[in-house]
Structure formats: C-alpha cells, structure tokens
Design a protein around this motif. Structure first.
Motif, PDB file in Angstrom:
ATOM      1  N   TYR A   1      -8.262   9.430  -2.321  1.00 45.33           N
ATOM      2  CA  TYR A   1      -8.535   8.948  -3.675  1.00 45.33           C
ATOM      3  C   TYR A   1      -9.932   8.352  -3.780  1.00 45.33           C
ATOM      4  O   TYR A   1     -10.694   8.673  -4.702  1.00 45.33           O
ATOM      5  CB  TYR A   1      -7.483   7.917  -4.065  1.00 45.33           C
ATOM      6  CG  TYR A   1      -7.674   7.339  -5.442  1.00 45.33           C
ATOM      7  CD1 TYR A   1      -7.747   8.159  -6.563  1.00 45.33           C
ATOM      8  CD2 TYR A   1      -7.788   5.970  -5.628  1.00 45.33           C
ATOM      9  CE1 TYR A   1      -7.930   7.637  -7.828  1.00 45.33           C
ATOM     10  CE2 TYR A   1      -7.963   5.434  -6.891  1.00 45.33           C
ATOM     11  CZ  TYR A   1      -8.041   6.269  -7.989  1.00 45.33           C
ATOM     12  OH  TYR A   1      -8.227   5.749  -9.230  1.00 45.33           O
TER      13      TYR A   1
ATOM     14  N   ALA B   1      -9.364  -0.034  -5.580  1.00 40.70           N
ATOM     15  CA  ALA B   1      -8.881   0.928  -4.594  1.00 40.70           C
ATOM     16  C   ALA B   1      -9.565   0.748  -3.249  1.00 40.70           C
ATOM     17  O   ALA B   1      -8.934   0.880  -2.202  1.00 40.70           O
ATOM     18  CB  ALA B   1      -9.090   2.357  -5.110  1.00 40.70           C
TER      19      ALA B   1
ATOM     20  N   ILE C   1      -4.060   5.333  -8.267  1.00 44.12           N
ATOM     21  CA  ILE C   1      -3.847   6.354  -7.241  1.00 44.12           C
ATOM     22  C   ILE C   1      -3.090   7.553  -7.819  1.00 44.12           C
ATOM     23  O   ILE C   1      -3.204   8.672  -7.318  1.00 44.12           O
ATOM     24  CB  ILE C   1      -3.073   5.750  -6.038  1.00 44.12           C
ATOM     25  CG1 ILE C   1      -2.895   6.748  -4.888  1.00 44.12           C
ATOM     26  CG2 ILE C   1      -1.713   5.222  -6.478  1.00 44.12           C
ATOM     27  CD1 ILE C   1      -4.136   7.035  -4.112  1.00 44.12           C
TER      28      ILE C   1
ATOM     29  N   GLY D   1       0.816  -1.221   0.000  1.00 47.85           N
ATOM     30  CA  GLY D   1       0.000   0.000   0.000  1.00 47.85           C
ATOM     31  C   GLY D   1       0.842   1.260   0.000  1.00 47.85           C
ATOM     32  O   GLY D   1       0.604   2.183  -0.795  1.00 47.85           O
TER      33      GLY D   1
ATOM     34  N   SER E   1      -6.303  -0.070  -8.068  1.00 48.75           N
ATOM     35  CA  SER E   1      -5.492   0.487  -6.979  1.00 48.75           C
ATOM     36  C   SER E   1      -4.323   1.306  -7.511  1.00 48.75           C
ATOM     37  O   SER E   1      -3.921   2.304  -6.905  1.00 48.75           O
ATOM     38  CB  SER E   1      -4.949  -0.643  -6.095  1.00 48.75           C
ATOM     39  OG  SER E   1      -5.991  -1.393  -5.522  1.00 48.75           O
TER      40      SER E   1
ATOM     41  N   ARG F   1      -3.847   8.869   1.896  1.00 48.25           N
ATOM     42  CA  ARG F   1      -3.817   9.046   0.440  1.00 48.25           C
ATOM     43  C   ARG F   1      -4.924   8.233  -0.237  1.00 48.25           C
ATOM     44  O   ARG F   1      -5.597   8.724  -1.144  1.00 48.25           O
ATOM     45  CB  ARG F   1      -2.461   8.627  -0.119  1.00 48.25           C
ATOM     46  CG  ARG F   1      -1.301   9.528   0.244  1.00 48.25           C
ATOM     47  CD  ARG F   1      -1.254  10.800  -0.639  1.00 48.25           C
ATOM     48  NE  ARG F   1      -2.282  11.768  -0.330  1.00 48.25           N
ATOM     49  CZ  ARG F   1      -2.574  12.813  -1.109  1.00 48.25           C
ATOM     50  NH1 ARG F   1      -1.915  13.002  -2.228  1.00 48.25           N
ATOM     51  NH2 ARG F   1      -3.513  13.659  -0.755  1.00 48.25           N
ATOM     52  N   TYR F   2      -5.134   7.000   0.204  1.00 46.52           N
ATOM     53  CA  TYR F   2      -6.190   6.187  -0.402  1.00 46.52           C
ATOM     54  C   TYR F   2      -7.578   6.645   0.035  1.00 46.52           C
ATOM     55  O   TYR F   2      -8.540   6.545  -0.740  1.00 46.52           O
ATOM     56  CB  TYR F   2      -5.960   4.696  -0.122  1.00 46.52           C
ATOM     57  CG  TYR F   2      -5.126   4.080  -1.220  1.00 46.52           C
ATOM     58  CD1 TYR F   2      -5.704   3.618  -2.392  1.00 46.52           C
ATOM     59  CD2 TYR F   2      -3.745   4.021  -1.105  1.00 46.52           C
ATOM     60  CE1 TYR F   2      -4.934   3.104  -3.424  1.00 46.52           C
ATOM     61  CE2 TYR F   2      -2.963   3.511  -2.122  1.00 46.52           C
ATOM     62  CZ  TYR F   2      -3.568   3.048  -3.289  1.00 46.52           C
ATOM     63  OH  TYR F   2      -2.811   2.554  -4.308  1.00 46.52           O
ATOM     64  N   LYS F   3      -7.708   7.166   1.240  1.00 47.66           N
ATOM     65  CA  LYS F   3      -8.980   7.774   1.640  1.00 47.66           C
ATOM     66  C   LYS F   3      -9.315   8.939   0.714  1.00 47.66           C
ATOM     67  O   LYS F   3     -10.454   9.077   0.256  1.00 47.66           O
ATOM     68  CB  LYS F   3      -8.902   8.277   3.088  1.00 47.66           C
ATOM     69  CG  LYS F   3      -9.051   7.212   4.150  1.00 47.66           C
ATOM     70  CD  LYS F   3      -9.031   7.854   5.538  1.00 47.66           C
ATOM     71  CE  LYS F   3      -9.208   6.845   6.638  1.00 47.66           C
ATOM     72  NZ  LYS F   3      -9.150   7.461   7.991  1.00 47.66           N
TER      73      LYS F   3
ATOM     74  N   TYR G   1       2.635   1.600  -3.420  1.00 50.94           N
ATOM     75  CA  TYR G   1       1.837   2.184  -4.494  1.00 50.94           C
ATOM     76  C   TYR G   1       1.906   3.708  -4.439  1.00 50.94           C
ATOM     77  O   TYR G   1       2.028   4.379  -5.476  1.00 50.94           O
ATOM     78  CB  TYR G   1       0.379   1.733  -4.367  1.00 50.94           C
ATOM     79  CG  TYR G   1       0.052   0.411  -5.027  1.00 50.94           C
ATOM     80  CD1 TYR G   1       0.902  -0.680  -4.934  1.00 50.94           C
ATOM     81  CD2 TYR G   1      -1.142   0.249  -5.718  1.00 50.94           C
ATOM     82  CE1 TYR G   1       0.584  -1.890  -5.521  1.00 50.94           C
ATOM     83  CE2 TYR G   1      -1.470  -0.974  -6.318  1.00 50.94           C
ATOM     84  CZ  TYR G   1      -0.590  -2.030  -6.216  1.00 50.94           C
ATOM     85  OH  TYR G   1      -0.905  -3.226  -6.806  1.00 50.94           O
ATOM     86  N   VAL G   2       1.822   4.241  -3.227  1.00 51.56           N
ATOM     87  CA  VAL G   2       1.883   5.697  -3.076  1.00 51.56           C
ATOM     88  C   VAL G   2       3.256   6.218  -3.481  1.00 51.56           C
ATOM     89  O   VAL G   2       3.372   7.227  -4.196  1.00 51.56           O
ATOM     90  CB  VAL G   2       1.534   6.098  -1.626  1.00 51.56           C
ATOM     91  CG1 VAL G   2       1.767   7.594  -1.416  1.00 51.56           C
ATOM     92  CG2 VAL G   2       0.083   5.734  -1.296  1.00 51.56           C
TER      93      VAL G   2
ATOM     94  N   LEU H   1      -7.612   0.207   0.318  1.00 54.96           N
ATOM     95  CA  LEU H   1      -7.902   1.095   1.439  1.00 54.96           C
ATOM     96  C   LEU H   1      -8.330   0.287   2.655  1.00 54.96           C
ATOM     97  O   LEU H   1      -7.879   0.539   3.779  1.00 54.96           O
ATOM     98  CB  LEU H   1      -8.993   2.103   1.059  1.00 54.96           C
ATOM     99  CG  LEU H   1      -9.495   2.999   2.204  1.00 54.96           C
ATOM    100  CD1 LEU H   1      -8.355   3.793   2.827  1.00 54.96           C
ATOM    101  CD2 LEU H   1     -10.601   3.939   1.695  1.00 54.96           C
TER     102      LEU H   1
END
Length: 303
Positions: free
Chosen positions: A276, A242, A289, A186, A286, A272-274, A189-190, A246
């Motif tokens: 997105y 995604a 992002i 996770g 996913s 960051r995923y929140k 990915y960011v 998350l």
C-alpha cells in the motif's frame, strides 16, 4: 516546583496527530504546557489554546516538572532525550519523563538508564492506543512500563488522559505490550479491509455488518469503529498514517524474529502495508488500506 495552581508544569515534545490531542486535553484540564516539535509549524495547532513554545527539548525540560513525549520512533526519542539540546542537557530539569511514543523496548531501557544517570529523572514508557478522538476526551488506552515509584508519580496525571491505564512491568514493558497491540491492530486493519471487499462483492448491505454482528464472536472495536470508516471511505483528515502502521508492523515482525518465531499472519500484514505504501500512500490514513484492494481489483479487471 509547581505553578500557582499547584499543578505540575508539563513539557510536551512531539505535536503530531496524537500529541496535539493530548496537549489540548492537558490544557483543558488546566495544566501549564510548554511544547516543542521538530517541525515548528505544527505548534500552531496548540499555541492558540494556551500552550507555550520552546526552542528545544532542553528548554522544555528546564521549564517543566514532568516531560512527556509523543514522537515518531526510537531514533526520535533518543534525539529528544540525549541529543545536544535534549532533555538530559537541561541538567536537573524534570523529575519524570513519560514517553507516549511507540518505540523499541530495549532502546527505551537504554535511554531511560542514560537519562537516570545524567539527571536522576525517572521514566515511564506509556505507549497509547485509541486514536486522537479518545486522546482528546481522555479515554485512550495506556500500557505502561516503569518502577512502582515512578508509576505512582505519573498515575494521577495519566489517569486524567486515559480511560484505561495498566502498569505491565518495569521500563520497556509498556513498549513490549504496544508491540502486541500493534500486531492485533495491524493485522486487524487488513482483515477489516478484506471483509469489506468480500461483503461488497457478495452484494449484501455492507453498511449493516457491524450492527448484524454486534455481540457475537466477530464483534470488536475494529468492526464497530474502523470498518464503518472503511465502508464510508471516510479517510480525511487522517487519524493515523499508513507509514506509521507499517513501521509498527515491521517492529512486530522484528520482535517476533528475535524471539525465534515465524508468525505468518503478521508477515502478511507487513507485506500488505508495504504494498500500500509503495503506491504512494505513506501519509494516507491507515484505514485506507482498503484502497489497495480496490487498486488490485481494478488491475485484474484490466488484465
């Protein structure tokens, strides 16, 4: 009991992106597979290849020597195993359940114990990594938890589905290991999205970055497989969702907090995923992002 080919009868519950790939792999290998999914329309991705549909998880279990699951979360595992029409309701049913879902370690231990008490069936929690392409070709990574006895029963089949299979400890240990996997994935990915935005903004040939960094300390499967997908904006069809990543990152955060840890990089990944998903991208890949960063850059340009 086994079928005429001496292969154990497999029941498979949960025909999502990964479940579909795993069922197709099992069918390719010649296993008879009976399937159930909460949304029955998803069964059409495997029925044309030889899978047989069932009306409930209990019906799957009654017709199977081994039941496999790959469902969305712990609540879905509980429903499929302990619900009124769940695996436990099938009576003696299968001798072993192999759960490929990403779920909660403690919840897994509780469900496994309840199933054992109700039917005597063993349990292997076997969350996976690698995505549908590797699942389809039998090369995914499986991190397992369970007794040595149950692992021996499961190993001969899982090895046909995985390129890397490791028993990490008793029931729940596989799920604990998956939490660590998702912490790396996770946040990775960011980092890949931010590295791509930086490369493009700096004006270098961003497509050459994986080739250039291959073999160095920055090299990884994320750089070689995920980064090119981001750089090409190749997000259709999604290989993961995604909302799922998350969910997994929130689970990593909760697990860390339960151990008294405050892990700030993970917390930033969750946020960051929140952000997105809040833009309406729950069912986007996913890897997309990177679109969050493009959205924010465009917003700054208008300011």
């Amino acid at each position: 009991m086994t079928d005429a080919t001496n292969r154990p009868r497999i029941g498979f519950i949960g025909i999502g992106i990964m479940g579909e790939a795993m069922v197709r792999r099992l069918l390719d290998l010649g296993f008879p597979v009976k399937v159930w999914n909460l949304e029955p329309e998803r069964l059409q991705t495997v029925l044309p290849y030889g899978a047989i549909s069932a009306e409930s998880p209990a019906e799957v279990a009654a017709a199977s020597d081994i039941v496999m699951l790959c469902v969305l979360h712990m609540q879905a595992v509980e429903r499929c195993i302990l619900g009124e029409d769940g695996v436990a309701a099938a009576g003696p049913g299968p001798s072993l359940v192999i759960d490929f879902s990403t779920a909660d370690p403690e919840g897994t231990r509780q469900v496994a114990a309840a199933l054992k008490e109700a039917t005597g069936a063993g349990w292997i929690d076997a969350p996976v990594s690698g995505g549908p392409q590797l699942a389809r070709t039998g090369q995914m990574t499986v991190m397992a938890g369970g007794s040595e006895e149950d692992f021996v029963k499961a190993k001969s089949i899982i090895e046909k589905m995985a390129g890397n299979l490791t028993l990490m400890g008793p029931v729940g240990a596989g799920q604990t290991t998956k939490i660590l996997n998702q912490a790396i994935v996770g946040t990775g990915y960011v980092v890949m999205a931010e590295a791509l935005m930086l490369a493009e903004a700096a004006g270098i040939d961003a497509a050459r970055l994986p080739q250039c960094l291959a073999g160095g300390h920055a090299d990884s499967s994320l750089l070689q497989r995920l980064y090119p997908q981001m750089q090409q904006r190749a997000f259709e069809p999604p290989s993961s969702y995604a909302r799922q990543l998350l969910k997994d990152l929130k689970a990593v955060s909760a697990f860390a907090h339960g151990l008294g840890l405050d892990l700030k990089v993970i917390e930033q990944g969750v946020q960051r995923y929140k952000d997105y998903v809040a833009l309406g991208h729950e069912m986007s890949d996913s890897a997309a992002i990177v679109k969050l960063y493009e959205h924010e850059a465009a917003a700054r340009g208008k300011a």
